[in-house]
Every structure is written in structure tokens, then in C-alpha cells.
Write an enzyme that holds these catalytic residues in place. Sequence first.
Site, PDB file in Angstrom:
ATOM      1  N   LYS A  12      -5.561   3.206   7.240  1.00 60.14           N
ATOM      2  CA  LYS A  12      -6.843   2.775   7.839  1.00 60.14           C
ATOM      3  C   LYS A  12      -6.468   1.145   8.180  1.00 60.14           C
ATOM      4  O   LYS A  12      -5.628   0.664   7.295  1.00 60.14           O
ATOM      5  CB  LYS A  12      -8.018   2.890   7.138  1.00 60.14           C
ATOM      6  CG  LYS A  12      -8.158   2.176   5.647  1.00 60.14           C
ATOM      7  CD  LYS A  12      -8.281   0.631   5.822  1.00 60.14           C
ATOM      8  CE  LYS A  12      -8.047   0.097   4.381  1.00 60.14           C
ATOM      9  NZ  LYS A  12      -8.215  -1.518   4.280  1.00 60.14           N
ATOM     10  N   ILE A  47       0.806  -1.203  -0.112  1.00 63.67           N
ATOM     11  CA  ILE A  47       0.243  -0.075   0.077  1.00 63.67           C
ATOM     12  C   ILE A  47       0.707   0.991   0.096  1.00 63.67           C
ATOM     13  O   ILE A  47       0.339   2.215  -0.737  1.00 63.67           O
ATOM     14  CB  ILE A  47      -1.202   0.019   1.281  1.00 63.67           C
ATOM     15  CG1 ILE A  47      -2.040   1.249   1.240  1.00 63.67           C
ATOM     16  CG2 ILE A  47      -0.356   0.025   2.365  1.00 63.67           C
ATOM     17  CD1 ILE A  47      -2.985   0.850   0.047  1.00 63.67           C
ATOM     18  N   SER A  64      11.669   0.728   7.510  1.00 68.93           N
ATOM     19  CA  SER A  64      11.214  -0.329   7.344  1.00 68.93           C
ATOM     20  C   SER A  64      12.024  -1.604   7.604  1.00 68.93           C
ATOM     21  O   SER A  64      13.294  -1.051   7.254  1.00 68.93           O
ATOM     22  CB  SER A  64      10.706  -0.526   5.919  1.00 68.93           C
ATOM     23  OG  SER A  64      10.276  -1.779   5.375  1.00 68.93           O
ATOM     24  N   ARG A  65      11.496  -2.792   7.902  1.00 65.68           N
ATOM     25  CA  ARG A  65      12.761  -3.642   7.941  1.00 65.68           C
ATOM     26  C   ARG A  65      13.134  -4.277   6.616  1.00 65.68           C
ATOM     27  O   ARG A  65      14.166  -4.878   6.875  1.00 65.68           O
ATOM     28  CB  ARG A  65      12.234  -4.869   8.974  1.00 65.68           C
ATOM     29  CG  ARG A  65      11.851  -4.543  10.552  1.00 65.68           C
ATOM     30  CD  ARG A  65      11.649  -5.731  11.274  1.00 65.68           C
ATOM     31  NE  ARG A  65      10.117  -5.978  10.758  1.00 65.68           N
ATOM     32  CZ  ARG A  65       9.442  -6.963  11.212  1.00 65.68           C
ATOM     33  NH1 ARG A  65      10.072  -7.593  12.129  1.00 65.68           N
ATOM     34  NH2 ARG A  65       8.160  -7.120  10.701  1.00 65.68           N
ATOM     35  N   ASP A  98     -10.628  -5.995   6.730  1.00 69.18           N
ATOM     36  CA  ASP A  98      -9.681  -4.963   6.201  1.00 69.18           C
ATOM     37  C   ASP A  98     -10.180  -4.142   5.067  1.00 69.18           C
ATOM     38  O   ASP A  98      -9.984  -3.120   4.792  1.00 69.18           O
ATOM     39  CB  ASP A  98      -8.366  -5.770   5.759  1.00 69.18           C
ATOM     40  CG  ASP A  98      -7.182  -4.507   5.317  1.00 69.18           C
ATOM     41  OD1 ASP A  98      -6.793  -4.134   6.295  1.00 69.18           O
ATOM     42  OD2 ASP A  98      -7.191  -4.651   4.089  1.00 69.18           O
TER      43      ASP A  98
END
Length: 311
Positions: free
Chosen positions: A88, A12, A34-35, A166
Site C-alpha cells: 500500500k 517494510i 533492489s539497488r 502514508d
Amino acid sequence: MIDIALMGIGKIALDQHVPAIAASPDFTLAATVSRHGSVPGAPGFTDIDSLLAAHDGIRVLSLCLPPVPRFDAAARAIRAGRHVMLEKPPGATLAECHALRRLAEAHRVCLFATWHSREADKVAAAKTWLADKRLRSLRVTWKEDVRRWHPGQDWIWEPGGMGVFDPGINALSIVTEILAHDIHLTSATLDVPENRQTPIGAELAFYHPEGAEVSAVFEWRQEGDQTWEIVAETDAGTLKLSDGGARLTVDGAAAPALDDDNPLSGEYPRLYAKMARLLARGGIDMDLRPMVHVSDALALGHRRRVAPFVE
């Protein structure tokens, strides 16, 4: 231009947030957290504490993490005096969303719980048309293929992942935006795969204060054409929102469409424009009504065990 950091570089973020920030007249992508993921040209960090320590000038964080780890990241950012924008749903539970609101108020920072589907092209027009009509019924049909839209995202099947809610919460965000009266859930049936923790399908019924019949069907096993549709029957005709709010008809007559191959492309740019306005005036935008409906469905819903889901 306002420096902003994006945390959680997954599908996303790459599909929607990065292009929206790149096109924004208000924001510059100054860093990512971010990993695993990264964005060319933006310095990358593997944890939020490193970002906060390294960049005092980044005043805004946009969080695209899955719901369960999002609270901790948002709380750390708020305590550091940073403004926060939440993908969201705004959290895994209502309690932690209320906690974030209190924390933001205490630290006097902006907090924005975004609902991207409310920014679809025809949602505002639907709200305006319905405002002075008497609703007789409203039916939501939200059917898509989880394999197409959430490939490899195992977190959606774990507690807190919400399963079919979701995408379903996108429909509920539109419904709560366009209806003149608040509704509440009265019953739900949830289809839960034998090998999963969250539902793959749901049927919902709602109470409407003027007696309208309000219902929703959410489905994640849809093959072929995908359906994101809301049909409202009123005393003055029937309104239909389709393609996730991108298209509108009233009694079959279509409202003018955008000259755009992707009529949903404006959703995220509009969210970032709203965030810029929120920063300018200060405050909190934290409408939790869509999440209340999901929480109520998970509390009231009758579970039906269905065939295992294997991606």
C-alpha cells in the site's frame, strides 16, 4: 510452494515481507530486486528486467517500492505475464492504478492491492459487530512520530509520497472495510511544512449517507505514546479499535486478545495467504476506496503552512 520475488528491499520489506514469506506455507523467496538492499540466501538483481529475463519460473512479484516508481515495475511484470502483489498504497495516482487493472485484465494475471491494516486481528470482528448497528459517529485518531517510523525516507515528503497519508491511508483502509455504507470526503485541512511538499498533519470530514458524523485526524508530529484509534458510536453502544486494529472494546469490555507480544504480527502473513488464494482462483483484488479518500483530501484540502520539518 510458489516462487516469489520481492522488489524494493527497504524497511517494510525487511521488517514485514521477508518474515511473512519465510513463514508462509505457500511461497518461497526465490529472488530480490533492489539497488541497495539484499536478503541472505536469495539471488539479488538490481533491476526488474534482469530478473524477468533470468527467471521464467518466478511467476509472482511482490512490490515494496515507493509509490512513484511502482507503476513502471508493475507494468513490466504484468506484460511479462507475472502476477503482482502491491504494497500500500497501490500507486501514486488513481489513474495509474486503473491502468494497472486494465493491463492485468488484458494479460490475464492476478493483481492484488494489499491493505495490511485490514488484516489486523480485530478488524473483522469490528466489521461484524457494526453490520447491523446504526452509526451515530465515527472518529479516527492516527498520531505517530515520523522520525520513529520513517527515518531517512525522503520520498514521503516529495510529490506522490503522500506525507502523513502514508500511515493515514491505513486508517482509511480499516474504515472503508468496517463501515456498512460508503462515505466520501467533504472537507480537509492539511498542515504542510514550509520546506516540504506533502502534509505532516491532516483533519478530515466525511459525508455519511445516514447522517453520521465521520471525521479523522492524522498527525506525524506525535511524541511519546503513539495513537492508532477508531471510535464508532452507534445506537447499540460504542466500539473502539485501538493499536491499529489489534485491540477491540465495546462499551469498555475488551474482546479476547491474542497470546502474542505483537498482536499486529499476523497482518502480512494473512496478506500472503490471501495472495495464494487469489492465485488459486484467478482474478483481481483492487479496492481503491482508501486511495480515493486521500486523493480527494489532496484535491479539496486547505493548506496551512507550518514550521519546517527537519529530521
